[in-house]
Enzyme design. Structure first.
Site, short mmCIF file in Angstrom:
data_model
loop_
_atom_site.label_atom_id
_atom_site.label_comp_id
_atom_site.label_asym_id
_atom_site.label_seq_id
_atom_site.Cartn_x
_atom_site.Cartn_y
_atom_site.Cartn_z
CB ILE A 139 -0.97 0.03 1.21
CG1 ILE A 139 -0.24 0.13 2.54
CG2 ILE A 139 -1.90 -1.17 1.20
CD1 ILE A 139 -1.16 0.52 3.69
CG ASP A 140 3.95 1.90 2.76
OD1 ASP A 140 2.80 2.22 3.13
OD2 ASP A 140 4.83 1.50 3.53
CE1 TYR A 297 -1.86 -3.04 11.17
CE2 TYR A 297 -2.32 -1.55 13.00
CZ TYR A 297 -1.46 -2.40 12.33
OH TYR A 297 -0.19 -2.58 12.80
CD GLN A 299 -3.64 4.11 6.55
OE1 GLN A 299 -3.33 5.03 5.83
NE2 GLN A 299 -3.39 4.12 7.84
#
Lengths: 408, 408
Positions: A139-140, A297, A299
């Site tokens: 997700i980063d 969490y 997201q």
């Protein structure tokens, strides 16, 4: 040399995402249609499940249920934070050899790509014919060599929707609203908050990224200026903001920093950074209504917020991984390249080109002020968020003349 | 006596919700089709906008844009936390009289219903012909006389989806996950977390409600038992949990408690309670991976998570408010009654029957353990969550025989 062995193994590592199961199912369904493969195993909880010989036979799962699992967030096989060293890899080999496994697919982020690289090297050193493919997920959005990585678009969609709603809430009850977003080194996810803006005076009015040095005094001056301009201020803050020395701002607060096996400080799962920054705003600026949230969490795990573009691409990187493994002759990391607005294609990068490196936001994506994104970033991100995004509307101004206060 | 005056005024009070604009638009569109009304005014920021004469003319807004605003979360007119006293009400009357306003509609929760009650009493005492209608809204679901209140179903949907996702994340990377949910006195929203469960071993495994006394030692024993049973534990905690004396658990931590104009302690907009409880679990139980989230403003403001049942009912309470005002002859509070599974109807309750009271969860909704909900609650809540809820699927067990570790 392509392996002649008849079994493949797939595993999931690192933090789960909304679409990592799409990649898993992409591997499984694609592998099941190849004549050279007669068993598709899944390791439970990543490399941990390999050394523990904790396998499930995915050849025995129905296509129908696999499709349903693909649409479910989280890591259906379970995940791990283990980072194998030399001894750990020796144990992996013994298990793979014992089970006759010839292809290893590992779905994960930076740390997982490094695991695949080590396992690949060990396999070569041991003369064991193992094809190792890393399948991207984070997700980063911090994997190099990729236009973006599966999981990021859906998390970005969550962040954009969250800020679109928080802006409306803050406009109704004005004050300062600050939310901390995940992203240890890369600010992509925090920057996604800007996609929640529609009208020029919408928030987020300020965005703080780990790509820029965070100076508390400047932050407070920025907030005060926005508060004066708009009568309110919505702020997006990356959990990874740091001072000029690179030390996390959170470290100024927390006394006992929890570190994981990779030496990473725990930045998520605590509301400390938001609370610290809110306290500074209250005390130093004297603003009464200051609220801080930490998306935590939600997201990466919230069910029901997913980009259809992300789903499709996560499926495809899994499919392509099997195709690269079966028809190619080298290990590697599947990567997404943008070929149109909007269209994507896939390639296989050398593991050395991806593993252990961290991509951050280009300067072209960050405004000169350092507290906003550019149109280049908006154009980059918008198609990834997918279809069906909620939109915000407001009443048009139609003021009624005052009767009692007409004199001012 | 029905007022002969030609203008109506509508305002929104308290915390915004995902559907409060549906009620606003319900009032406006219904009022615009009544021949006796020639102007529909909206007050900006609730009663504050009345005393400031800060009105907008909603008669001049297009039906098309009103429909788009209705589907937008937040309070389109702006909101306030002001609670009028006698002097405040005198100022309200002067403004209403000066503008020839005969009907006052106030959309809000407990505090707003009390405001309507006071304004109604003052109007009667002053001999001013003002019809006052309270339109229900609260994510806490704590208005008496209602089966449920608009705004709650969409917030409950957010909480259920958040826990469904958090449970999947926690199953992939096991440990303790704890999330704090809004709800000062009533546990409905926290209890909605149970609707995120599908399989028997899914979380939330423990639910702590303000309807029960919170005992830290028992909490720790509960968590330890669940951790042993499942190897993990997902916990839902109401922000309003309190000890036997009624003192908030958070008060044991926070030194400076912020109170609003209603004397309420600020429980939202800080991650302190989650962090405190996580620290207790780590220290007292020695569990390494403990993560805490605070859903904060996301649960009432997140755009794109709304119950279609909630949308429809929020629209209808606005419409019915105008119908009760025009065709009835008394002030009151619109209430939702359940007439089938699932169907709802609306009535007008006396303001005294609603204002200043707080509904909490029935004992029949809470399991004897005090840390779970009953099937009665699941049946109560399920239809309110609306259609199109995301569902979670898992791989079926198909273990592969161990080769190396076959001896154990």
């Amino acid at each position: 040399m392509t392996s002649n062995l008849q079994k493949i193994l797939v595993a999931q590592g690192g933090g789960p995402t909304a679409v990592i199961n799409q990649s898993l199912v992409g591997v499984v369904l694609e592998a099941r249609r190849h004549k050279g493969i007669d068993r598709v195993y899944g390791a439970r909880h990543g490399v941990r499940g390999i050394v523990d010989e904790d396998f499930v036979d995915l050849t025995q799962e129905t296509s129908h249920n696999l499709e349903l699992v693909a649409a479910t967030p989280g890591s259906a096989l379970g995940s791990t934070r283990d980072k194998p060293d030399l001894a750990y890899c020796e144990r992996i080999f013994r298990v793979l050899r014992a089970h006759g496994i010839g292809h290893f697919f590992y779905i994960g982020g930076n740390d997982s790509s490094d695991t695949v690289r080590i396992v690949s090297q060990q396999a070569q050193a041991a003369g064991y014919p193992l094809r190792c493919i890393h399948i991207p997920k984070t997700i980063d959005n911090d994997l190099v060599g990729n236009d973006h990585t599966p999981g990021f678009p859906s998390a970005a969609r969550f962040v954009a929707q969250a800020f679109a709603g928080a802006n409306l809430d803050n406009a109704a009850l004005p004050g300062v609203y600050l939310a901390v977003v995940m992203g240890r080194h890369a600010g992509f996810l925090t920057a996604a908050s800007a996609l929640g803006k529609k009208f020029p005076d919408d928030g987020p009015h300020l965005i703080y990224l780990p790509e820029r040095t965070f100076v508390l005094e400047q932050f407070l001056a920025d907030v005060q200026a926005m508060q004066r301009r708009h009568g309110r201020c919505v702020i997006a803050v990356s959990e990874g903001i740091h001072d000029a020395s690179g030390a996390p701002i959170l470290a100024q607060l927390a006394q006992d920093l929890e570190r994981d096996a990779h030496g990473n400080v725990q930045l998520s799962g605590t509301g400390a950074l938001a609370d610290l920054l809110c306290a500074e705003i209250k005390q130093k600026l004297g603003i009464q209504r200051v609220r801080g949230d930490t998306f935590g969490y939600l997201q990466r795990s919230f069910i029901g917020c997913v980009s259809d573009v992300d789903q499709r691409e996560a499926r495809e990187v899994g499919e392509k991984a099997v195709q690269f493994a079966m028809w190619g002759d080298r290990d590697g990391s599947v990567a997404i390249q943008r070929t149109g607005y909007y269209s994507a294609d896939y390639s296989l990068l050398p593991l050395d080109a991806v593993a252990g490196q961290t991509r951050v936001m280009d300067d072209a994506f960050i405004s000169p002020s350092g507290t906003d994104v550019t149109d280049a970033f908006r154009l980059y991100l918008r198609p990834l968020l997918g279809s069906g995004l909620s939109d915000a509307y407001r009443l048009r101004p139609a003021p009624v003349a005052k009767v009692l206060h007409s004199g001012g």
